[in-house]
Design a protein around this motif. Structure first.
Motif, PDB file in Angstrom:
ATOM      1  N   THR A   1       0.854  -1.183   0.000  1.00 13.77           N
ATOM      2  CA  THR A   1       0.000   0.000   0.000  1.00 13.77           C
ATOM      3  C   THR A   1       0.891   1.235   0.000  1.00 13.77           C
ATOM      4  O   THR A   1       2.120   1.134  -0.062  1.00 13.77           O
ATOM      5  CB  THR A   1      -0.915   0.002   1.235  1.00 13.77           C
ATOM      6  OG1 THR A   1      -0.103   0.132   2.415  1.00 13.77           O
ATOM      7  CG2 THR A   1      -1.728  -1.279   1.320  1.00 13.77           C
ATOM      8  N   ASP A   2       0.264   2.398   0.072  1.00 11.00           N
ATOM      9  CA  ASP A   2       1.049   3.630   0.114  1.00 11.00           C
ATOM     10  C   ASP A   2       1.800   3.781   1.425  1.00 11.00           C
ATOM     11  O   ASP A   2       2.823   4.489   1.487  1.00 11.00           O
ATOM     12  CB  ASP A   2       0.125   4.841  -0.090  1.00 11.00           C
ATOM     13  CG  ASP A   2      -0.524   4.833  -1.469  1.00 11.00           C
ATOM     14  OD1 ASP A   2       0.043   4.178  -2.369  1.00 11.00           O
ATOM     15  OD2 ASP A   2      -1.595   5.458  -1.629  1.00 11.00           O
ATOM     16  N   ASP A   3       1.339   3.096   2.478  1.00 14.29           N
ATOM     17  CA  ASP A   3       1.940   3.273   3.799  1.00 14.29           C
ATOM     18  C   ASP A   3       2.783   2.098   4.247  1.00 14.29           C
ATOM     19  O   ASP A   3       3.703   2.274   5.052  1.00 14.29           O
ATOM     20  CB  ASP A   3       0.829   3.512   4.839  1.00 14.29           C
ATOM     21  CG  ASP A   3      -0.016   4.733   4.511  1.00 14.29           C
ATOM     22  OD1 ASP A   3       0.533   5.685   3.912  1.00 14.29           O
ATOM     23  OD2 ASP A   3      -1.237   4.711   4.818  1.00 14.29           O
TER      24      ASP A   3
ATOM     25  N   GLU B   1      -6.964  -1.595   2.720  1.00 13.27           N
ATOM     26  CA  GLU B   1      -7.426  -0.530   1.835  1.00 13.27           C
ATOM     27  C   GLU B   1      -6.246   0.026   1.047  1.00 13.27           C
ATOM     28  O   GLU B   1      -5.122   0.063   1.540  1.00 13.27           O
ATOM     29  CB  GLU B   1      -8.073   0.599   2.651  1.00 13.27           C
ATOM     30  CG  GLU B   1      -9.361   0.224   3.350  1.00 13.27           C
ATOM     31  CD  GLU B   1     -10.552   0.276   2.413  1.00 13.27           C
ATOM     32  OE1 GLU B   1     -10.362   0.610   1.222  1.00 13.27           O
ATOM     33  OE2 GLU B   1     -11.673  -0.024   2.870  1.00 13.27           O
ATOM     34  N   GLY B   2      -6.519   0.469  -0.170  1.00 12.55           N
ATOM     35  CA  GLY B   2      -5.505   1.141  -0.978  1.00 12.55           C
ATOM     36  C   GLY B   2      -4.353   0.264  -1.399  1.00 12.55           C
ATOM     37  O   GLY B   2      -3.208   0.728  -1.463  1.00 12.55           O
ATOM     38  N   VAL B   3      -4.598  -1.020  -1.677  1.00 15.36           N
ATOM     39  CA  VAL B   3      -3.533  -1.922  -2.144  1.00 15.36           C
ATOM     40  C   VAL B   3      -3.167  -1.560  -3.572  1.00 15.36           C
ATOM     41  O   VAL B   3      -4.027  -1.492  -4.457  1.00 15.36           O
ATOM     42  CB  VAL B   3      -3.984  -3.389  -2.038  1.00 15.36           C
ATOM     43  CG1 VAL B   3      -2.930  -4.311  -2.637  1.00 15.36           C
ATOM     44  CG2 VAL B   3      -4.267  -3.757  -0.590  1.00 15.36           C
ATOM     45  N   SER B   4      -1.875  -1.332  -3.788  1.00 16.54           N
ATOM     46  CA  SER B   4      -1.402  -0.958  -5.125  1.00 16.54           C
ATOM     47  C   SER B   4      -0.651  -2.076  -5.819  1.00 16.54           C
ATOM     48  O   SER B   4      -0.442  -2.008  -7.037  1.00 16.54           O
ATOM     49  CB  SER B   4      -0.497   0.275  -5.025  1.00 16.54           C
ATOM     50  OG  SER B   4       0.611   0.012  -4.162  1.00 16.54           O
TER      51      SER B   4
END
Length: 450
Positions: free
Chosen positions: A91-93, A112-115
């Motif tokens: 993810t972003d974090d 959430e927000g898996v890239s």
């Protein structure tokens, strides 16, 4: 993370990977028998929860390992189970790693927000190129999303370009060629052409054919004369003709006008046949010695051009049967049977007879005019046009035949000395005097002689 119709990359291996629109499932090779069934579920649009139910249907104890990924709208869900099964979510974090060999059931994670997603199963470090896939069933050792690009794949050194002929081996310094002096006096003399041979530079040019001056007939005559000799030269053993006469000229005639031809011995040959006698002149026609001009156009026929065909008129006119303006009378033959209906009707079979609850003659012409017989049917067990009885033809000539017209409840025929027979629709059966036709609903028809 929404990944509808997204492209994954995979490296070939032993596991079975099923890629759907929003669900991805990985199974070991031992689950090959279930892969086709689960592929139908995933390809049909089953979600994460529905697919998990199908995977766990036989029981968790019989499923050694699997990976299930849900990438529809909302958070990304990943389940891993089994030894050697690892998943990495970015993810972003943060970067989260899941190892299926550390638990007895499975490891589940929702983010959430898996890239990026990477899954390794079996021989994940297996060498080989990565392939792209958007949906289907393939064998894999690892999968990645987004798809691994060519820059991330291991590169292989390009093959060296082929060296030109005569070049030194690759890796060795090129040596300068050694040029030895050539003694001109030591050169071998060039062989002179033997005999009358002409040197190449002295050969005459090929003479071209003058097409304009070429005469094909003259050329053919020269070829024929070269092969057979002059046309006026007699063959060996043949006496030469007198002077002024060629072998190609027609032989002179010995006919002196008397009709006799003399041979060399003086004996007279058979006389020639007399000339044909001209026909006698026709009175009023052209003279016998008149020259008939050539006829142009199509060859003559024996038609005089006056004969005409058409309806007979005048004294040869024949009156048509029937009343003018009225349809012609129906075709009627001698009765071949009599039908006695249980409702009280008696019908002679001298034409087509249609029997039913409300018979209709739709497929018959005006000249046929079948006879319509209506029978009662309180329970509507009899069809509107139930059966057809008509005079037979061919082998059935002189008797009546019955045909079921596709009735709803069928027709039963009982012939003398025979058991009941169910008539097949459209099949004509010959009737024997004394036969009983049962239409149902209490209506029967007895067949007798006319």
């Amino acid at each position: 993370m929404s990944q509808d119709n997204s492209t994954w990359s995979y490296r070939p291996g032993d596991w079975l990977a099923i890629f759907g629109a929003t669900t991805t499932l990985l199974l070991p090779a031992s689950e090959k028998a279930r892969a086709a069934q689960l592929w139908d579920q995933v390809d049909g649009g089953s979600g994460f929860a529905e697919t998990l139910d199908q995977v766990l249907a036989p029981g968790l104890s019989v499923l050694p390992a699997f990976v299930l990924i849900g990438t529809g709208d909302g958070p990304t869900k990943v389940i891993v189970r089994g030894a050697g099964v690892r998943a990495t979510l970015t993810t972003d974090d943060e970067t989260v790693e899941l190892d299926g060999s550390t638990v007895t059931t499975w490891v589940e994670k929702t983010l959430e927000g898996v890239s990026a997603i990477g899954v390794e199963v079996g021989e994940a470090d297996r060498p080989g190129p990565d392939h792209l896939i958007e949906g289907g069933l393939v064998r894999v050792a690892r999968i990645d999303f987004p798809a691994r690009t060519a820059d991330e794949a291991p590169t292989t050194p390009a093959a060296p370009e082929a060296a030109p002929l005569g070049a030194p081996p690759v890796g060795l310094p090129a040596e300068e060629p050694v040029v030895e002096p050539v003694d001109a006096s030591a050169e071998e003399p060039v062989d002179e052409p033997a005999g009358d041979a002409v040197a190449p530079e002295e050969q005459p040019a090929t003479e071209l054919l003058d097409v304009a001056a070429y005469d094909a007939e003259e050329d053919a005559a020269e070829v024929r004369e070269d092969a057979l000799g002059p046309l006026d030269t007699p063959a060996e053993g043949v006496e030469a003709p007198p002077a002024g006469i060629s072998l190609m000229d027609p032989p002179p005639s010995d006919d002196d006008g008397s009709g006799l031809v003399w041979d060399e011995d003086g004996a007279d040959a058979p006389p020639l046949p007399p000339p044909p006698i001209p026909p006698a002149p026709v009175p009023g026609g052209p003279p016998a010695d008149a020259t008939v001009p050539p006829v142009s156009g199509p060859p003559p026929t024996d038609h005089d051009g006056l004969t005409q065909t058409g309806p007979a008129t005048g004294e040869f006119a024949r009156e048509k049967p029937g009343i003018p303006g009225q349809p012609p009378a129906p075709n009627v033959t001698r009765p071949v049977a009599r039908l006695i209906v249980s409702s009280g009707d008696t019908v002679e079979v001298d034409r087509v007879v249609l029997i039913g609850r409300a018979p209709e003659a739709r497929r018959f012409t005006v000249t046929e005019q079948p006879r319509l017989v209506t029978v009662p049917s309180p329970l509507h067990e009899i069809s509107s046009t139930h059966v057809e009885v008509r005079p037979g033809t061919g082998a059935d000539h002189g008797s009546a035949v019955v045909t079921d017209m596709g009735s709803t409840n069928g027709t039963v025929l009982v012939q003398p000395g025979l058991g009941p027979e169910d008539l097949k629709p459209g099949i004509a059966v010959q009737l024997i005097p004394g036969a009983i036709i049962n239409l149902g609903d209490g209506v029967t028809i007895q067949v007798t002689n006319p």
